[in-house]
Design an enzyme around this catalytic site. Structure first.
Site, PDB file in Angstrom:
ATOM      1  N   SER A 124      53.013 -43.406  63.744  1.00 54.83           N
ATOM      2  CA  SER A 124      53.838 -43.563  62.546  1.00 54.83           C
ATOM      3  C   SER A 124      53.427 -44.809  61.779  1.00 54.83           C
ATOM      4  CB  SER A 124      55.299 -43.699  62.987  1.00 54.83           C
ATOM      5  OG  SER A 124      56.088 -44.240  61.957  1.00 54.83           O
ATOM      6  N   TYR A 152      60.650 -48.802  67.771  1.00 53.36           N
ATOM      7  CA  TYR A 152      59.960 -47.533  67.532  1.00 53.36           C
ATOM      8  C   TYR A 152      58.499 -47.791  67.164  1.00 53.36           C
ATOM      9  CZ  TYR A 152      58.869 -43.106  65.145  1.00 53.36           C
ATOM     10  OH  TYR A 152      58.293 -41.935  64.735  1.00 53.36           O
ATOM     11  N   LYS A 156      55.223 -46.740  69.363  1.00 52.16           N
ATOM     12  CA  LYS A 156      54.182 -45.861  68.804  1.00 52.16           C
ATOM     13  C   LYS A 156      52.815 -46.547  68.865  1.00 52.16           C
ATOM     14  CE  LYS A 156      56.212 -41.982  67.631  1.00 52.16           C
ATOM     15  NZ  LYS A 156      55.781 -40.715  68.258  1.00 52.16           N
TER      16      LYS A 156
END
Lengths: 324, 324
Positions: A124, A152, A156
């Site tokens: 992402s 997050y 990732k």
């Protein structure tokens, strides 16, 4: 050919599955196109009935580490499963377990297979972030040092690094792609901090109110579901030589603002549609969104023939077309 | 004040412990200097007898996850434990367990403490690597995107990212520093691919032969044990504001070559000393060493008052001085 999609019950996973089933065959890793014999959709939730009904689809429901342990193998894996940004920020341990440990379980499973599969890992743009101690990044390129400012994004980025090292060791033919925020996502809102970037278009088109929790002129980068699927499939298709560096590749997107998106909505769906947007700032979401860079130069993706839409108007138009 | 050093039985850990014990007090995280009441040395192996004999030292031998689980807490943690580059490359699972899982165990332990300790994590310039699909990096700066080309470098970079995210969440006052290759390390050779960069100086000074497994003109970056300890202590000392970005900081080093090192050896230890070096190339080691960049611009470290030696001659001289 057998294909495994983790997160196969989610929006991107389901849309990718439909596209693969409709095509019937797929070219993978530089080899000629081959027939799709089996498509395994792994997720905590069951996929939509239309997917379950396809005789080529097999559903594998449950915890990802357990699910892959029961699988024989695959020629191609799309590893899309994960918890989204807002959820990983709210529940640190859940994010680590799902975004980091489960990715490792998938990689370990690939490593044990006799022939290393092509693995497309969905990372992402949240791997990038505005480091409060440093000047803001004006433009992200393929060489920009990612300094994630969310759990997050951190998880990732760690996934990208693991994919690269497993690929270097020959355990998997791994390829990490950084997906842009996808807009317009159909369906219901999710826990992603970026969810409103679909909601402020989707809800007004359905005649419902939607909240924009960031200032109207906050720059954001996004792309359509269609281009996202094209990107994932192109990355699976190319040879190792074409793929090149084992580092992650950022998919293209356009830079816009909620205000410009509202104007596009009015142009495409009718004047006044955007009156259904409530502009009500949420500091927590604003801080996450403004931490993500909004201007990208995606030379590497371009070299693979991947380009963003021309305008957000096109994206709104395609969304309305897809609604049928 | 209680201090925990993981890898306290290793060379850097032991040298750091001796220096801290000799100082008697330490300034940590921007606070005034405080007395060192307890120094816990955690490692798989017991530290040297002189350390064990100090009444302030407590030895905690065993697997790191188990060891920290039994510890009450600490004001300052130096997390130095890990397996070196050559070993992590030869045994992938060992590297993942020791460099990744054990780092996570230390971070989780810090997270459970009532007051988040200052944690100094020793990363490595091995996070950088020459990506075979990309042009070689001429000079590494604080903004260079690390593309590790070894499992060791990958695991260290993941450690940096975890430290940064745990710090962002307020679980720990984490600071990652990338150590240069340390030369001249005393003692016996270890499994680090860079071990010869000490061996080609240390062994000839002791009248023994040593092998240089890379071409004489391969550029390498390195620093002395002394500057390494100064860097670690300085990083522990500064306030969060002075530390700044949660991303890792590279410690300064000098750029040299084995040929220039041999010439310095002859100047400092006597003409002909370097005749004891056997120049016998090992392709595996050469490939790892040449994958690491050798020219660094370490502005961030400079801003904290950290500078490299003036020349490799100084490093050889200091090594001989320390031999007594």
């Amino acid at each position: 050919m057998r294909i495994l999609i983790t997160g196969g019950g989610g929006f991107v996973g389901s849309a990718l599955a439909r596209r693969i089933l409709a095509a019937g065959s797929l070219a993978v890793g530089g080899a000629p196109a081959a027939e799709v014999e089996e498509l395994v959709l792994a997720d905590l939730v069951a996929p939509a009935p239309d997917l379950v009904a396809d005789p080529r689809v097999r559903v594998a429901t449950g915890d990802l580490a357990t699910v892959v342990a029961g699988e024989q193998g695959a020629d191609l894996v799309f590893h899309l499963a994960g918890v989204v940004s807002g959820a990983a920020e709210a529940d640190f341990d859940l994010g680590m377990a799902t975004n980091l440990d489960a990715t490792r379980a998938v990689l370990e499973w690939c490593r044990r297979l006799e022939v290393p599969p092509v693995l497309v890992f969905s990372s992402s743009i949240a791997v990038f972030g505005h480091d409060p101690a440093l000047p803001r990044i004006a433009e992200v390129t393929d060489d920009t040092f990612p300094r994630p400012q969310t759990s997050y994004g951190t998880q990732k980025l760690i996934g990208e690094l693991l994919v690269a090292d497993y690929a270097r060791k020959g355990f998997v033919r791994g390829r990490s792609v950084r997906l842009m925020t996808v807009s317009v996502r159909p369906g219901r809102p999710n826990a992603a901090a970026s969810g409103f970037l679909s909601g402020i278009i989707r809800e007004p088109i359905a005649g419902e109110r939607a909240v924009c929790p960031v200032p109207p002129d906050s720059p954001v980068a996004l792309t359509s579901p269609r281009r996202t699927l094209e990107g994932l499939l192109r990355v699976a298709e190319v040879s190792d030589e074409q793929w090149g560096s084992r580092s992650a590749m950022t998919l293209p997107g356009i830079t816009t603002t909620p205000r410009a998106m509202a104007a596009a909505l009015d142009r495409v769906a009718g004047a006044g549609t955007s009156d259904l947007i409530d502009w009500r700032e949420d500091p927590a979401i604003t801080s996450m969104i403004e931490g993500w860079p909004a201007v990208f130069r995606t030379d590497r993706a371009r070299a693979l023939g991947l380009a963003p839409e021309e305008s957000f108007d096109d994206i709104v138009r395609a969304y309305i077309d897809d609604l049928g």
